[in-house]
Structure formats: structure tokens, C-alpha cells
Design an enzyme around this catalytic site. Structure first.
Site, mmCIF file in Angstrom:
data_model
loop_
_atom_site.group_PDB
_atom_site.id
_atom_site.type_symbol
_atom_site.label_atom_id
_atom_site.label_comp_id
_atom_site.label_asym_id
_atom_site.label_seq_id
_atom_site.Cartn_x
_atom_site.Cartn_y
_atom_site.Cartn_z
ATOM 1 C CG ASP A 1 22.315 -15.409 73.541
ATOM 2 O OD1 ASP A 1 21.906 -16.220 74.390
ATOM 3 O OD2 ASP A 1 21.947 -15.433 72.362
ATOM 4 C CG HIS B 1 18.560 -16.551 73.888
ATOM 5 N ND1 HIS B 1 19.589 -17.422 73.641
ATOM 6 C CD2 HIS B 1 17.507 -16.992 73.159
ATOM 7 C CE1 HIS B 1 19.183 -18.365 72.786
ATOM 8 N NE2 HIS B 1 17.925 -18.118 72.488
ATOM 9 C CD GLU C 1 16.639 -20.978 70.150
ATOM 10 O OE1 GLU C 1 16.815 -21.967 69.430
ATOM 11 O OE2 GLU C 1 17.584 -20.273 70.579
HETATM 12 C C1 ACM Z 1 17.612 -18.250 66.629
HETATM 13 O O1 ACM Z 1 18.334 -18.894 65.869
HETATM 14 N N1 ACM Z 1 17.404 -18.702 67.858
HETATM 15 C C2 ACM Z 1 16.977 -17.019 66.220
#
Ligand code: ACM
Length: 634
Positions: free
Chosen positions: A204, A278, A353
Site C-alpha cells: 500500500d 495505493h 480507490e
Molecule cells: C478498500 O477498502 N479500499 C478495498
């Protein structure tokens, strides 16, 4: 006289033992069928274990049981030949050849002479051992020897098997790093509740946690960041000259050790490499992989995303560039090594995201769109996911991603993990794709489990009841596409293992019951009774859990110039007492019976929950200013 008292004493001992046997049984997740019997079994130092000496799996499962028994009772249970008929616990494979119980199911028969466990497969024996431990007194969970006169297993006949094959917990080891030993501890705890899948969120913005030998900078640079403590998203950005001392990663040998540890406990590990968003840790290591090469650092939890109402953008580009061939070369190397390490059939590629605002401005992306006929940013991401799917499939694995991978068109064989509610899962299942349900409103166990006035603050709330209401198969969906369900522990706000435990339990009890037990067997009040029994077990094991279910949540409305507060109890049978005068309420204070008006000049509302005469909830101090702000926001 003496013999009479002896007779009385032995009668009394039997009575004690019997009363223990008839007390309520508290198994989580609830078994498919459980029949109580009058006889019971008493485990003692002479109890013998019967298990196929030639079957290593059966021996391992038996050893798992005897190891726990030894720790808590001090008894070393010896193995004996199958001919032994009294004071025996037997583990039998393939005796039942029972189709209904499948690969993970089992039967347990408890009689006065013995406990007989049978299954088609070693996994079934292992789950039977978890149930057996839960049938024993709570002291069986102790890490040191407990002197106890009688270790009774109540008389039961149990037939049990799971509702779903996928019973997952996700552990985010990126935002905060958790050591190999801590991951093993997490596995130890999850298997007690018959989870069989550990999804490791390995990468991440805050850290890359797996050694990739062909790309050493991923861990040399990407695994380390500046240490910050506080609230995620508001932390001070790292300065250039600050030491990057916080972090860590798993070497490939560590990963192999974890996979073996998990497999010995019938747990698969699914790796997640979260791309193309991410990815700050990746671009910190290899900036040329972003559409906007520059100088990047591994995020320390500072604000770098702008979240709006259903929209978001990145203030710093934390994405890989789908228009850059080098990205796919690097990903090929990553997935080659990941696929070689992990035997599990799926690799999770994240996909969630991903901010598109830097892509929108990129000439390379514009050219890619023209060349490939991609009409928007969703299609750009879909182009990327489809290319990643080809890479992952070329390594003999299947791709799974968060439900954003539906946007712009789902890759041909992709499995979807539905997190933004169940909508994405429904859509994917209707397109005949495999789905794992993980809706944030039910199973996001990183979120607060009570009112923000008492819980460590994080985005929003998922109460235990919300987790218990988790139903993996939405109305109208063909269940054959729903592989199961999963709870997710994100760790932006989880700095250590004790807090990871607090956030996981008891909500992971609730999710375990949703993915293992028959739907019609679920019962909230009975579940709470069992949760309380398991709190006692966790106390013995010294594992932390959240007592949040004893605390009320606050609901506030305006009434004229005043505020009116409703206190919503999470479970039945509790009394709530309150004060507005800054003092600490107890059960001699006003008892809450209906919404109350806040006195004009009050500064705090304090609240505590009792069960009868005993305080059971935590003392909650709610500033009236907070209530006012909440009412103003409505
Ligand atoms: C997530 O909670 N962004 C998969």
C-alpha cells in the site's frame, strides 16, 4: 459416619460434574446440528488418544489438541491402540464417508467412555478439535497449567460442516507492519473460529512488505518510512532528511514459513499486491513507473488524498502508469515471484480507490486512449486490469480484485471481492463471475464498533450487530457464484497487535457464524450469550477483545433550543445510568428510560451501563459540544 460422608462427597462431586455438563454449550460458529446427551466425559491425565499413527495429517491434528491440553491441564495424553475402549479420545478419518459433511465437516460423539471424532478429511478433524476445545471449560485456553478437579466435556452428538468454502479474514500488514510471529498469532486465533483464508494486504502507500528478489528497491526503499503516531491522514508529512526507520518486510523464506504454518492449520494465504492505485511505496522505489516521474516517499500517514462526497483525487500521484510498458515488465517480475511462492489459486491485485486525476493530465494516457479506443478513465483502468489478468494467468493463477475492477468492463475471468456494499458482487455474479462478499457496512472490522465518544476514532461505525447481520448471498443472486465472505482489518489506525485483537473480536465471531453456520441457525440473543462465554475464554488466553457491545450509542436531535439525546443499547437486559453534572454516574443515578433533554448549561453527559448491580459498560464522557456538532450536521 466416615463412609457416609465419603459417599456424600462422591455424590457431590458427580453432581458438580453433571451440573457442568448440563450448563449451556457455547460454540462459535454455531454447529449445523447439536444434540445434548445425558452422559458426559471427564478428561484426565489417564485419557488416551487414538489416532492413525501412519497418517501425518491426523497425527498433526491430534498433536494440536494434545498440545493445548498439556499447556492448560498439565496432562500429557499418551496415544493408545484402537482397541482401547475406555477413557479415550479418538480421531478417525474416512470412517463416516459422509457426503453431507464434505471436506471440512466432522462429527463428534461424546459418551462417558470416550469422545469420538470422525471426518472425511484432516481439515474436518481439525475443526472438530476447535469445537472440542470450546466444549471444554474455559480454562483450556490458559497458556499455563490450571489446577482443576474436573475437565468435563458435556455429552453431545454434533454433525457440523461449513456453509461456505471461503471464510476469510484480511490483515493489512502494510499501513502498519506486523511481524511474522504476529501473523502466526493472528492465524492461531482465526482458526479457532474455523476461518480458512488469510488475505494478506502486502502493499500500500505506507509500505511494500514482500521481498521481490528481482526488484530489491521495492523493499530497500518501499518497506521503510518515517514513523508517525496519531490520526491517519492528518500526520506531519515526512521531511527529506528524516530517517526512514519504521517498517519491515517478509523475506521469501518468511513467506514460505508463514504459508507452511497456515497450511498446517488448514489456512490458505492469498497475497494482495494493490495496484494501480495505493502504490506510493512502489513509486518511491521506482518513480519511473508513475505517469508523473518525480521524487516520491513512502507515505507516513499524511494527507495526500482529497475525499469528497463519493469522489476523490490524489494530491500526490500514488498510481502506476497504465500507458508505460515498463510497468507491465515490472509487474511480470512481481507476479512471477509471488506466484512461485504462494500455492493458493488466486492472486489479489487490489484495483481499489485509484485516483485518476494525474492520468487525466498525462499525454501518455491520452495517446494510449486514442490507440486503444478507450473512452474514459474507467476504461483505462480496465485496460490495465485486463493486462494484469493476462500476466497473472500466465503464472497459472486466477485474478481477484476489489469491486472497482468492474468499472470500465470486467476482465474476462476475474473474481470480484465486493466491498462497497454488495452491489458489485451482485453485478459480477450476474455476469457469472466468482464473488467473495466483503461489504464494508458489515465486515469492515477496522471501523469503530461503538460510539465515537468511547471508541478510538476511525472513519465510521460497524456495530457487532451489523456484523452479525452479514448475509453473503444477496436476494436474487445465484448462490453458486458466491464463494463466501470475508472480514477486513485495515490498519491505518492499528499500531499494534493488542489493538488488532480488539478490533477483530468479537466482530470476527459474528462473521464466522455468517460464513460457517446455516442461515436459519443464526440467533442474535443466543449469539450474545455465546460471545460472553468466549470473552471468558479470551480472558484466559489473554487475547484482547472489544467490550463495546455493552456501551450505548448516542443519537441526538434538536428540540427547540435544546438537544434531545437517545441512548441506544446494543444488547438486551442492561440498564443505563447517566449524569449531566460532570460527576461519574453509578446505578444510584437517573436510569435511562427514554430520550432526555440536555440541560441548557450542561458541559458533559456521562453514561455507564450496568447488568443488575454490576457495572458492565465503560464510563463514557460525551462532551455536549460534540452532541451539538452532531445535531448541527443533521
Ligand atoms: C478498500 O477498502 N479500499 C478495498
Amino acid at each position: 459416619m466416615k463412609s457416609l460422608s465419603l459417599l456424600f462427597a462422591s455424590f457431590w462431586m458427580v453432581a458438580v460434574a453433571v451440573s457442568q455438563t448440563t450448563s449451556d454449550i457455547s460454540i462459535i460458529p454455531q454447529p449445523v446440528s447439536l444434540e445434548k446427551k445425558t452422559a458426559h466425559f471427564v478428561l484426565n491425565s489417564q485419557t488416551k488418544i487414538v489416532a492413525d499413527a501412519k497418517n501425518a495429517d491426523v497425527q498433526r491434528v491430534a498433536g494440536y489438541f494434545t498440545g493445548q491440553v498439556k499447556k492448560a491441564t498439565g496432562f500429557t495424553l499418551a496415544q493408545a491402540a484402537p482397541a482401547i475402549k475406555a477413557n479415550v479420545i479418538s480421531f478417525t478419518l474416512n470412517r463416516t464417508a459422509d457426503k453431507i459433511i464434505g471436506k471440512e465437516g466432522y462429527t463428534i460423539d461424546v459418551t462417558a467412555g470416550g469422545v469420538h471424532v470422525a471426518a472425511n478429511d484432516p481439515a474436518g478433524l481439525f475443526y472438530a478439535v476447535q469445537t472440542l476445545e470450546q466444549l471444554l471449560p474455559k480454562e483450556i485456553e490458559s497458556k499455563s497449567v490450571v489446577k482443576k478437579t474436573s475437565w468435563v466435556i458435556p455429552g453431545v452428538h454434533i454433525t457440523d460442516y461449513p456453509r461456505f468454502a471461503w471464510r476469510g479474514l484480511m490483515f493489512d500488514v502494510s499501513r502498519h507492519f506486523f511481524t511474522k510471529q504476529e501473523v502466526k498469532e493472528y492465524i492461531d486465533d482465526m482458526v479457532k473460529y474455523k476461518y480458512n483464508l488469510l488475505h494478506l494486504h502486502l502493499t500500500d502507500d505506507q509500505g511494500w512488505r514482500i521481498e521481490i528478489k528481482s526488484l530489491p528497491k521495492l523493499t530497500e526503499v518501499g518497506a521503510w518510512r518515517v514513523e508517525r503516531t496519531g490520526t491517519f491522514g492528518t500526520l506531519t508529512p515526512p521531511a527529506d532528511n528524516e530517517p526512514r526507520t519504521y517498517g519491515g518486510f517478509y523475506t521469501q523464506d518468511d513467506i514460505k514459513e508463514l504459508i507452511k504454518y497456515a497450511a498446517d492449520r488448514f489456512v490458505n494465504i492469498m497475497p494482495e499486491i494493490d495496484i494501480p492505485g495505493h502504490s506510493m511505496a512502489v513509486v518511491a522505489a521506482y518513480p519511473e513507473l508513475s505517469c508523473t516521474p518525480g521524487t516520491y516517499h513512502v507515505s507516513a500517514g499524511e494527507k495526500f488524498m482529497q475525499w469528497g462526497n463519493g469522489t476523490f483525487s490524489a494530491l500526490v500521484d500514488n498510481t502506476l502508469c497504465p500507458a508505460n510498458d515498463k510497468v507491465y515488465e515490472v509487474l511480470d517480475k512481481v507476479f512471477t515471484e509471488v506466484a512461485q511462492l504462494f500455492p493458493f489459486e488466486y492472486i489479489h491485485m487490489g484495483g481499489d480507490e485509484c485516483a485518476k486525476n494525474f492520468w487525466e493530465k498525462s499525454d501518455a494516457i491520452k495517446q494510449l486512449m486514442q490507440k486503444e479506443g478507450l473512452k474514459d478513465m474507467h476504461e483505462v483502468q480496465s485496460y490495465f486490469v485486463k493486462k494484469v489478468e493476462k500476466i497473472i494467468e500466465s503464472k497459472g493463477k486466477k485474478l481477484m480484485g476489489w469491486d472497482e475492477i468492474l468499472e470500465g468492463g470486467l476482465a474476462p475471468n476475474a473474481a470480484v471481492m465486493s466491498w462497497r456494499g454488495s452491489k458489485g458482487g451482485v453485478e459480477a455474479a450476474n455476469m457469472q463471475h466468482e464473488v467473495v462478499m466483503s461489504p464494508n457496512n458489515n465486515v469492515y472490522i477496522d471501523l469503530m464498533q461503538g460510539d465515537g465518544a468511547i471508541e478510538p476514532p476511525v472513519y465510521k461505525t460497524v456495530l457487532l450487530k451489523n456484523s452479525y447481520e452479514f448475509e453473503p448471498v444477496p436476494e436474487g443472486v445465484d448462490p453458486k457464484f458466491i464463494k463466501g465472505g470475508q472480514a477486513n482489518l485495515w490498519t491505518e489506525q492499528i499500531y499494534n497487535m493488542r489493538h488488532a485483537q480488539y478490533m477483530t473480536w468479537p466482530r470476527a465471531f459474528a462473521v464466522a457464524e455468517s460464513v460457517w453456520s446455516p442461515k436459519e441457525k443464526k440467533n442474535w440473543n443466543d449469539f450474545i450469550r455465546r460471545v460472553e462465554d468466549h470473552f471468558g475464554r479470551f480472558d484466559m488466553a489473554e487475547i484482547k477483545y472489544a467490550p463495546s457491545m455493552y456501551d450505548p450509542t448516542f443519537e441526538v436531535n434538536k428540540e427547540g433550543d435544546l438537544l434531545k439525546v437517545a441512548l441506544n443499547a446494543q444488547i438486551e437486559g442492561l440498564d443505563i445510568y447517566y449524569s449531566f453534572d460532570n460527576s461519574f454516574p453509578d446505578r444510584f443515578y437517573p436510569k435511562y428510560t427514554q430520550p432526555v433533554l440536555v440541560p441548557k448549561d450542561a458541559v458533559t453527559m456521562r453514561v455507564i451501563t450496568y447488568r443488575g448491580k454490576d457495572p458492565i459498560g465503560r464510563m463514557i464522557t460525551m462532551p455536549i459540544a460534540t452532541l451539538k456538532a452532531r445535531a448541527d450536521k443533521k
